[in-house]
Structures are given as structure tokens and as C-alpha cells.
Design a protein around this motif. Structure first.
Motif, PDB file in Angstrom:
ATOM      1  N   UNK A   1      72.034   8.125  57.668  1.00  0.00           N
ATOM      2  CA  UNK A   1      70.612   7.855  57.417  1.00  0.00           C
ATOM      3  C   UNK A   1      69.969   9.032  56.702  1.00  0.00           C
ATOM      4  N   UNK A   2      70.248  10.215  57.161  1.00  0.00           N
ATOM      5  CA  UNK A   2      69.706  11.421  56.520  1.00  0.00           C
ATOM      6  C   UNK A   2      70.871  12.133  55.840  1.00  0.00           C
TER       7      UNK A   2
ATOM      8  N   UNK B   1      72.818  13.037  59.311  1.00  0.00           N
ATOM      9  CA  UNK B   1      72.470  12.330  60.542  1.00  0.00           C
ATOM     10  C   UNK B   1      72.797  10.847  60.373  1.00  0.00           C
ATOM     11  N   UNK B   2      73.508  10.309  61.355  1.00  0.00           N
ATOM     12  CA  UNK B   2      73.951   8.926  61.245  1.00  0.00           C
ATOM     13  C   UNK B   2      73.040   7.984  62.031  1.00  0.00           C
TER      14      UNK B   2
ATOM     15  N   UNK C   1      67.467  15.275  66.185  1.00  0.00           N
ATOM     16  CA  UNK C   1      68.568  14.897  65.295  1.00  0.00           C
ATOM     17  C   UNK C   1      68.643  15.751  64.030  1.00  0.00           C
ATOM     18  N   UNK C   2      67.576  16.432  63.670  1.00  0.00           N
ATOM     19  CA  UNK C   2      67.413  17.175  62.424  1.00  0.00           C
ATOM     20  C   UNK C   2      67.183  16.260  61.226  1.00  0.00           C
ATOM     21  N   UNK C   3      67.068  14.968  61.446  1.00  0.00           N
ATOM     22  CA  UNK C   3      66.747  14.056  60.343  1.00  0.00           C
ATOM     23  C   UNK C   3      65.374  14.430  59.800  1.00  0.00           C
ATOM     24  N   UNK C   4      65.275  14.551  58.504  1.00  0.00           N
ATOM     25  CA  UNK C   4      64.006  14.900  57.885  1.00  0.00           C
ATOM     26  C   UNK C   4      63.801  16.387  57.704  1.00  0.00           C
TER      27      UNK C   4
ATOM     28  N   UNK D   1      62.652  14.837  54.167  1.00  0.00           N
ATOM     29  CA  UNK D   1      62.411  13.484  54.658  1.00  0.00           C
ATOM     30  C   UNK D   1      61.958  12.490  53.617  1.00  0.00           C
ATOM     31  N   UNK D   2      61.889  12.908  52.377  1.00  0.00           N
ATOM     32  CA  UNK D   2      61.447  11.991  51.324  1.00  0.00           C
ATOM     33  C   UNK D   2      62.362  10.772  51.247  1.00  0.00           C
ATOM     34  N   UNK D   3      63.634  10.967  51.499  1.00  0.00           N
ATOM     35  CA  UNK D   3      64.590   9.869  51.441  1.00  0.00           C
ATOM     36  C   UNK D   3      64.728   9.166  52.776  1.00  0.00           C
ATOM     37  N   UNK D   4      64.826   9.901  53.855  1.00  0.00           N
ATOM     38  CA  UNK D   4      65.191   9.292  55.125  1.00  0.00           C
ATOM     39  C   UNK D   4      64.012   8.853  55.993  1.00  0.00           C
ATOM     40  N   UNK D   5      62.823   9.373  55.784  1.00  0.00           N
ATOM     41  CA  UNK D   5      61.707   9.004  56.658  1.00  0.00           C
ATOM     42  C   UNK D   5      61.392   7.512  56.630  1.00  0.00           C
TER      43      UNK D   5
END
Ligand code: FES
Length: 97
Positions: A6-7, A12-13, A37-40, A46-50
Motif C-alpha cells: 500500500x505504501x 507497508x502492506x 505502520x509508517x505508512x505515509x 503520503x501523496x500516493x498512499x493516503x
């Protein structure tokens, strides 16, 4: 085996996100999700994963609590050294010109 990322910046999955969302708590905030998770937190901030994180949270039925105070940093973008040199080497114009 089928665990999409995801990220991409932080690797991050989906499983990691879902695990965080299934913790039996009253609310999960975007900040908590990000910190756990550290996503973003990657180079794109986070432009892609948020949008994906928000969609996953919506689909899980948990939603995310209000994150009005979540700080967002500017994304870091690569800049060519030639562009940087042009900015640095240009003399400043005086007001009289
Ligand atoms: S894809 Fe998540 S921070 Fe860049």
C-alpha cells in the motif's frame, strides 16, 4: 502470499494496515495508523498512499477518527543539480535595473 504493498515508500502492506485496523479499540486515527505502520512517512509524504489508506479504512467499516491536527510535510522531490546551479549562479538584480 497475496499481500499488496500500500505504501511503496515505506514498504507497508495491506496486511499490516488491516492488522492495525482490527485492533479492538474504539477508534483508530490516521495518526495512529501512520505511527504504527509508517505508512505515509516516506519520501512522498503520503501523496500516493493516503487515499488508499482512507479507502481501506472506509471499506473495513472502522473509518478513521478526526485527524484535523495531523501534520503533513511537503513532499521531497528530486531536483537536478543543473537547475540548482542556475538558481545559485544567477546574480541578483538590483532595484535600479
Ligand atoms: S507511498 Fe506512502 S509515503 Fe509514499
Amino acid at each position: 502470499m497475496n499481500d499488496p504493498t500500500i505504501c511503496r515508500c515505506e514498504g507497508v502492506t495491506l496486511r499490516q494496515i488491516e492488522k492495525c485496523l482490527t485492533v479492538p479499540d474504539t477508534s483508530v486515527s490516521l495518526r495512529e495508523l501512520k505511527l504504527q505502520t509508517r505508512a505515509g512517512m516516506g519520501i512522498c509524504q503520503g501523496r500516493t498512499c493516503m487515499p488508499l489508506l482512507m479507502a481501506i479504512a472506509d471499506a473495513s467499516g472502522r473509518g478513521l477518527s478526526n485527524d484535523a491536527g495531523l501534520p503533513r510535510n511537503q513532499p521531497i522531490r528530486p531536483i537536478a543539480m543543473a537547475d540548482l546551479m542556475n538558481v545559485v549562479s544567477k546574480p541578483e538584480r538590483s532595484v535600479a535595473e
